[in-house]
Design an enzyme around this catalytic site. Sequence first.
Site, PDB file in Angstrom:
ATOM      1  N   ASP A 118      38.711  55.899  48.939  1.00  0.00           N
ATOM      2  CA  ASP A 118      38.981  54.750  49.813  1.00  0.00           C
ATOM      3  C   ASP A 118      37.655  54.015  49.976  1.00  0.00           C
ATOM      4  OD1 ASP A 118      39.301  53.004  51.957  1.00  0.00           O
ATOM      5  OD2 ASP A 118      40.673  54.330  53.013  1.00  0.00           O
TER       6      ASP A 118
ATOM      7  N   ASN B 148      37.465  46.420  42.502  1.00  0.00           N
ATOM      8  CA  ASN B 148      38.608  45.496  42.481  1.00  0.00           C
ATOM      9  C   ASN B 148      39.428  45.539  43.771  1.00  0.00           C
ATOM     10  OD1 ASN B 148      41.140  44.232  41.000  1.00  0.00           O
ATOM     11  ND2 ASN B 148      41.812  46.239  41.724  1.00  0.00           N
TER      12      ASN B 148
ATOM     13  N   THR C  43      50.888  39.270  40.849  1.00  0.00           N
ATOM     14  CA  THR C  43      50.836  40.731  40.994  1.00  0.00           C
ATOM     15  C   THR C  43      51.854  41.216  42.027  1.00  0.00           C
ATOM     16  OG1 THR C  43      49.029  40.507  42.592  1.00  0.00           O
ATOM     17  CG2 THR C  43      48.416  40.929  40.313  1.00  0.00           C
TER      18      THR C  43
ATOM     19  N   VAL D 272      47.025  35.054  39.606  1.00  0.00           N
ATOM     20  CA  VAL D 272      47.751  36.087  38.868  1.00  0.00           C
ATOM     21  C   VAL D 272      48.959  36.584  39.666  1.00  0.00           C
ATOM     22  CG1 VAL D 272      47.468  38.243  37.590  1.00  0.00           C
ATOM     23  CG2 VAL D 272      45.453  36.839  38.097  1.00  0.00           C
TER      24      VAL D 272
ATOM     25  N   ILE E  86      46.135  43.999  39.297  1.00  0.00           N
ATOM     26  CA  ILE E  86      45.067  43.785  38.313  1.00  0.00           C
ATOM     27  C   ILE E  86      44.313  45.087  38.030  1.00  0.00           C
ATOM     28  CG2 ILE E  86      42.862  42.561  38.017  1.00  0.00           C
ATOM     29  CD1 ILE E  86      44.210  40.201  39.607  1.00  0.00           C
TER      30      ILE E  86
ATOM     31  N   SER F  12      37.002  35.795  43.916  1.00  0.00           N
ATOM     32  CA  SER F  12      38.079  34.803  43.847  1.00  0.00           C
ATOM     33  C   SER F  12      37.513  33.396  43.839  1.00  0.00           C
ATOM     34  CB  SER F  12      38.993  34.960  45.065  1.00  0.00           C
ATOM     35  OG  SER F  12      39.934  33.915  45.082  1.00  0.00           O
TER      36      SER F  12
ATOM     37  N   LYS G 293      35.233  36.885  50.294  1.00  0.00           N
ATOM     38  CA  LYS G 293      34.873  36.763  48.873  1.00  0.00           C
ATOM     39  C   LYS G 293      33.574  35.960  48.708  1.00  0.00           C
ATOM     40  CE  LYS G 293      38.395  38.935  46.863  1.00  0.00           C
ATOM     41  NZ  LYS G 293      38.230  40.271  46.260  1.00  0.00           N
TER      42      LYS G 293
ATOM     43  N   TYR H 168      39.998  35.850  54.008  1.00  0.00           N
ATOM     44  CA  TYR H 168      39.930  36.299  52.605  1.00  0.00           C
ATOM     45  C   TYR H 168      38.825  35.545  51.858  1.00  0.00           C
ATOM     46  CZ  TYR H 168      41.425  36.806  47.699  1.00  0.00           C
ATOM     47  OH  TYR H 168      41.461  37.042  46.348  1.00  0.00           O
TER      48      TYR H 168
HETATM   49  N1  LIG Z   1      46.312  38.086  42.293  1.00  0.00           N
HETATM   50  C1  LIG Z   1      45.567  37.001  42.315  1.00  0.00           C
HETATM   51  O1  LIG Z   1      46.048  35.863  42.080  1.00  0.00           O
HETATM   52  C2  LIG Z   1      44.093  37.081  42.622  1.00  0.00           C
HETATM   53  C3  LIG Z   1      43.358  35.881  42.610  1.00  0.00           C
HETATM   54  C4  LIG Z   1      41.994  35.943  42.864  1.00  0.00           C
HETATM   55  C5  LIG Z   1      41.398  37.170  43.122  1.00  0.00           C
HETATM   56  N2  LIG Z   1      42.141  38.330  43.133  1.00  0.00           N
HETATM   57  C6  LIG Z   1      41.450  39.588  43.402  1.00  0.00           C
HETATM   58  O2  LIG Z   1      41.764  40.519  42.371  1.00  0.00           O
HETATM   59  C7  LIG Z   1      41.778  41.854  42.912  1.00  0.00           C
HETATM   60  C8  LIG Z   1      43.104  42.505  42.616  1.00  0.00           C
HETATM   61  O3  LIG Z   1      44.143  41.660  43.074  1.00  0.00           O
HETATM   62  P1  LIG Z   1      45.669  42.105  43.044  1.00  0.00           P
HETATM   63  O4  LIG Z   1      46.466  40.861  43.174  1.00  0.00           O
HETATM   64  O5  LIG Z   1      45.896  43.020  41.902  1.00  0.00           O
HETATM   65  O6  LIG Z   1      45.752  42.911  44.428  1.00  0.00           O
HETATM   66  P2  LIG Z   1      46.840  43.929  44.967  1.00  0.00           P
HETATM   67  O7  LIG Z   1      48.049  43.969  44.087  1.00  0.00           O
HETATM   68  O8  LIG Z   1      47.009  43.602  46.405  1.00  0.00           O
HETATM   69  O9  LIG Z   1      46.097  45.331  44.841  1.00  0.00           O
HETATM   70  C9  LIG Z   1      45.000  45.603  45.671  1.00  0.00           C
HETATM   71  C10 LIG Z   1      44.483  46.981  45.331  1.00  0.00           C
HETATM   72  O10 LIG Z   1      43.443  47.301  46.274  1.00  0.00           O
HETATM   73  C11 LIG Z   1      43.685  48.607  46.752  1.00  0.00           C
HETATM   74  N3  LIG Z   1      43.107  48.836  48.063  1.00  0.00           N
HETATM   75  C12 LIG Z   1      43.406  48.254  49.242  1.00  0.00           C
HETATM   76  N4  LIG Z   1      42.670  48.785  50.216  1.00  0.00           N
HETATM   77  C13 LIG Z   1      41.886  49.732  49.642  1.00  0.00           C
HETATM   78  C14 LIG Z   1      40.918  50.655  50.111  1.00  0.00           C
HETATM   79  N5  LIG Z   1      40.591  50.709  51.402  1.00  0.00           N
HETATM   80  N6  LIG Z   1      40.314  51.515  49.230  1.00  0.00           N
HETATM   81  C15 LIG Z   1      40.654  51.480  47.921  1.00  0.00           C
HETATM   82  N7  LIG Z   1      41.564  50.633  47.407  1.00  0.00           N
HETATM   83  C16 LIG Z   1      42.180  49.783  48.266  1.00  0.00           C
HETATM   84  C17 LIG Z   1      45.193  48.745  46.771  1.00  0.00           C
HETATM   85  O11 LIG Z   1      45.514  50.125  46.770  1.00  0.00           O
HETATM   86  P3  LIG Z   1      46.653  50.801  47.665  1.00  0.00           P
HETATM   87  O12 LIG Z   1      47.830  50.944  46.741  1.00  0.00           O
HETATM   88  O13 LIG Z   1      46.054  52.101  48.060  1.00  0.00           O
HETATM   89  O14 LIG Z   1      46.907  49.890  48.846  1.00  0.00           O
HETATM   90  C18 LIG Z   1      45.551  48.058  45.460  1.00  0.00           C
HETATM   91  O15 LIG Z   1      45.425  48.946  44.384  1.00  0.00           O
HETATM   92  C19 LIG Z   1      41.500  41.695  44.410  1.00  0.00           C
HETATM   93  O16 LIG Z   1      40.140  41.884  44.674  1.00  0.00           O
HETATM   94  C20 LIG Z   1      41.906  40.255  44.684  1.00  0.00           C
HETATM   95  O17 LIG Z   1      41.252  39.705  45.798  1.00  0.00           O
HETATM   96  C21 LIG Z   1      43.484  38.300  42.894  1.00  0.00           C
END
Ligand SMILES: NC(=O)c1ccc[n+]([C@@H]2O[C@H](COP(=O)([O-])OP(=O)(O)OC[C@H]3O[C@@H](n4cnc5c(N)ncnc54)[C@H](OP(=O)(O)O)[C@@H]3O)[C@@H](O)[C@H]2O)c1
Length: 267
Positions: free
Chosen positions: A57, A85, A201, A199, A13, A147, A170, A166
Amino acid sequence: MSSYAITGASKGIGREFVRQLAADTGNTVLAIVRDPDSPNMSELASDHHNVHVIKGDVTDPKSILEAASAAAAITGGKLDVLIHNSNAVDMATMSSNPTEIPFDAQAVRAIFDPPLSTGIYGSLWTTNAFLPLIEKGIQKKIVHISSAMADLDLINNTGVSYAVAYSVAKAGMNVQVAKYAAELGPRGIKVLALSPGWVDTWEGGKPSQVVEAEKVMLKQFQAAEPELKGQIQPEESVRKCLQVIERLDAETSGLLLSHNGDKERWL
Ligand SMILES: NC(=O)c1ccc[n+]([C@@H]2O[C@H](COP(=O)([O-])OP(=O)(O)OC[C@H]3O[C@@H](n4cnc5c(N)ncnc54)[C@H](OP(=O)(O)O)[C@@H]3O)[C@@H](O)[C@H]2O)c1
């Protein structure tokens, strides 16, 4: 001509926020990532001249303060919208129910630390580091990607008992958002917790356990939203999230809203 900073911009995202925002060449987009040298990031920056990749970070206060300084040097000290995010979880225990949490302090910390570090401490440090820039920006918006898994009605209506750490992180993020909104409202700053929907991802081929887990989740989610067919794509999620962010004002500051802009259609 607006400026945006997005944490966790390396994939999913976060990267889609960068892609959609960069499509407007009048925007300045700051993509905050842990590894700015990854091929993914170089490609994004070379495709879009208005994207600046910054190392940061969110779980390291010094690192995120340095990221805010680097951002200020690019934007002249101001920022319109901050989107926090980043998220991390312990994947091995995501399917555990609360009664399965072990009587082992170290093991429990290992489960809770990733989401608390990114979602709670990381939210505070990122917000506080970028606040001086937001105060000088025009839009003055801070958005935390949260979330629906932290919405009590959704948990009770679907019976989703897993993803404990998790969801707790949140829920804490949502409380922090309300606290920030209360403190910063008088200074004209709006703060929102925003759920992006369910989503897809996942990068690369999905292991069969993930496919099976998603089938179970779909059935549970359909108890709350019978029309739900499955996950949405990052493009749809971010397009709708950006519309909600566009409408964010003093009235909606402090809330948790869905990508649809309400407190009902979470998925
Ligand atoms: N996908 C869903 O269905 C869903 C649903 C509800 C909420 N969300 C929320 O939406 C957001 C994005 O979700 P996503 O599915 O796109 O997640 P994702 O694919 O797991 O990506 C997570 C991102 O967070 C970064 N990250 C992890 N640890 C970090 C740190 N210490 N400092 C900086 N960046 C860090 C990761 O970077 P690295 O590459 O460096 O690890 C990655 O870019 C999250 O907050 C998630 O909880 C997602």
